[in-house]
Design an enzyme around this catalytic site. Structure first.
Site, PDB file in Angstrom:
ATOM      1  N   ARG A  93      -3.615  -4.023   0.151  1.00  0.00           N
ATOM      2  CA  ARG A  93      -5.018  -3.927   0.430  1.00  0.00           C
ATOM      3  C   ARG A  93      -5.396  -3.950   2.006  1.00  0.00           C
ATOM      4  O   ARG A  93      -6.481  -4.187   2.633  1.00  0.00           O
ATOM      5  CB  ARG A  93      -6.026  -5.256  -0.070  1.00  0.00           C
ATOM      6  N   GLY A  95      -4.975  -0.749   3.096  1.00  0.00           N
ATOM      7  CA  GLY A  95      -5.056   0.935   3.679  1.00  0.00           C
ATOM      8  C   GLY A  95      -3.811   1.601   3.893  1.00  0.00           C
ATOM      9  O   GLY A  95      -3.803   2.934   4.147  1.00  0.00           O
ATOM     10  N   TYR A 126      -4.113   6.251  -8.554  1.00  0.00           N
ATOM     11  CA  TYR A 126      -3.993   7.950  -7.802  1.00  0.00           C
ATOM     12  C   TYR A 126      -5.340   8.540  -8.038  1.00  0.00           C
ATOM     13  O   TYR A 126      -5.302   9.891  -7.397  1.00  0.00           O
ATOM     14  CB  TYR A 126      -2.891   8.334  -8.581  1.00  0.00           C
ATOM     15  N   PHE A 414      10.276  11.037 -12.847  1.00  0.00           N
ATOM     16  CA  PHE A 414      10.563  11.328 -11.581  1.00  0.00           C
ATOM     17  C   PHE A 414      10.019  10.277 -10.607  1.00  0.00           C
ATOM     18  O   PHE A 414       8.893   9.759 -10.882  1.00  0.00           O
ATOM     19  CB  PHE A 414      10.587  12.681 -10.973  1.00  0.00           C
TER      20      PHE A 414
END
Length: 414
Positions: A93, A95, A126, A414
């Site tokens: 948290r 950044g 993501y 991967f």
């Protein structure tokens, strides 16, 4: 706390690797063998670390490597595969991942990558960086006695044959077969020498010992290798001395339906085996429908898998083919990267270019990543509020344009 985000130096590899192990809960120490094995294949310019300004310790890590992604139509598009992403629990948290992603995207633009890819361990992370889930997977567990297959018939019925081979033979024939399959499979990615060496045990991680495997190769009547399966088996018997063993498929690639059918028939005919775990397959895989009784297979896993982040919209959309002709103007939003803008896609001509024409659809770059390989419905994304229709009928056209006859599949983690 403050931290310096930058590519690591070779001398910093042990600290960086310790951060990766800690983040993935795999080990709390790093051996000399691990460091030497990692250094052999490392491109330190593509290995980012965040270093705490007070302690100097690496507290976050990210690595990328060159990859080719097969897209609809068979083209291999250059991508940067993102892996080994982790932030220590003490530095979350703050950044750090955002800064590492920004650095990776800037480097990708300089390299000329059209895409970035990753396998998302956690779903919520993501999408913030423009990645969208682009392929899905299903794993089945087959109850062998219920399949309806005649277990006495393990040989292919098409004149081909199944051979059990050693790891050296698989290492010899596997890469060429994979390359042929990759050209036919949207969503498939390239496998380099390191991948094959680790998969076949020629190289090993000390914290992840190599387990011996079995290798079955399918050859056509003409002797051509058209498929293979890599699998393990457990050793489980009841108190009444009844075998209840499970085969776990780790890799199964087949160039033809005949090869695929023959390999599943073989796996379901092995003595002492009661169940077969299929490993991660495409949602529209021929298994289990190729079994006489498909209900003998139950779904044990169903999830998103490969995530795609479009970096260069013109090159990415221009590289693939489309199921139907049509023209769409896409307004793409991208808060964290270079893809923002308005683009005219001519699916019939297979071209994409920037334009000032009025938009037909509005979407963010993550939604574009989900549409890119053809696995996701534009109509469904619109219903979810992730695609906005500016011209009536544009969503339905986008659905027809982007979707593919077979769903994309990525065989590799991967």
């Amino acid at each position: 706390m403050s931290a310096d985000v930058r590519p690591i130096a070779e001398s910093e590899l042990p600290d960086w690797l310790r951060t990766v192990h800690t983040g993935f809960l795999t080990a709390n120490r790093v051996s000399d063998a691990d460091i030497a094995q990692r250094a052999k294949y490392s491109d330190f310019s593509r290995m980012l670390g965040a270093f705490d300004s007070d302690s100097g310790r690496c507290v976050a890590a990210l690595r990328s490597f060159a990859q080719e992604l097969t897209v609809p139509g068979g083209a291999a598009v250059r991508a940067g595969a993102v892996s080994n992403v982790g932030v220590l629990p003490t530095h979350r948290r703050q950044g750090l991942l955002t800064r590492m992603m920004a650095a990776e995207f800037a480097a990708a633009a300089a390299r000329g990558d059209a895409l970035a890819t990753l396998i998302a361990a956690e779903y919520p992370i993501y999408g913030r960086y423009g990645f969208g889930p682009a392929t899905s997977l299903v794993e089945w567990e087959i109850d062998v006695p219920r399949t309806g297959l005649d277990r006495r018939l393990s040989a292919p019925v098409d004149g081909g044959r199944i051979e059990l081979v050693d790891v050296e033979e698989l290492r010899r024939v596997g890469p060429a077969l994979h390359e042929r399959l990759r050209a036919l499979t949207p969503g498939a990615v390239s496998r380099d020498e390191r991948w094959w060496n680790l998969a076949t045990g020629l190289e090993q991680w000390s914290y992840r010992p190599y387990k011996d495997k079995f290798h079955a190769v399918y050859r056509t009547a003409q002797g051509e290798v058209a498929g293979f399966a890599v699998y393990t088996a457990d050793d489980h018997w009841t108190d009444a001395k009844v075998p209840l063993n499970t085969v776990r498929v780790l890799d199964l690639l087949a160039l033809t339906p005949q090869a695929e059918r023959s390999l599943w028939q073989f796996l379901c005919s092995i003595d002492w085996v009661q169940k077969v775990r299929t490993g991660y397959r495409a949602p529209d895989d021929l298994c289990p429908q190729l079994l006489p009784d498909p209900r003998s297979a139950r779904v044990v896993s169903a999830a998103d898998f490969l995530w795609v982040r479009v970096l260069d919209v013109v090159r990415a959309l221009g590289a693939r083919t489309y199921e139907v002709p049509g023209v769409l103007v896409l307004e793409v939003a991208d808060a964290t990267g270079p893809a923002a803008g308005r683009y005219r896609l001519d699916a019939g001509a297979g071209t994409c270019e920037r334009t000032s024409q009025a938009a037909d659809l509005r979407l963010d770059v993550a939604a574009l990543g989900s549409l890119y390989l053809g696995d996701t419905s534009a109509v469904r994304l619109a219903a979810l509020g992730r695609v906005g229709e500016e011209r009536p009928g544009a969503v339905a056209l986008a659905d027809a344009v982007f979707r593919t006859a077979r769903r994309p599949w990525c065989p590799d983690i991967f």
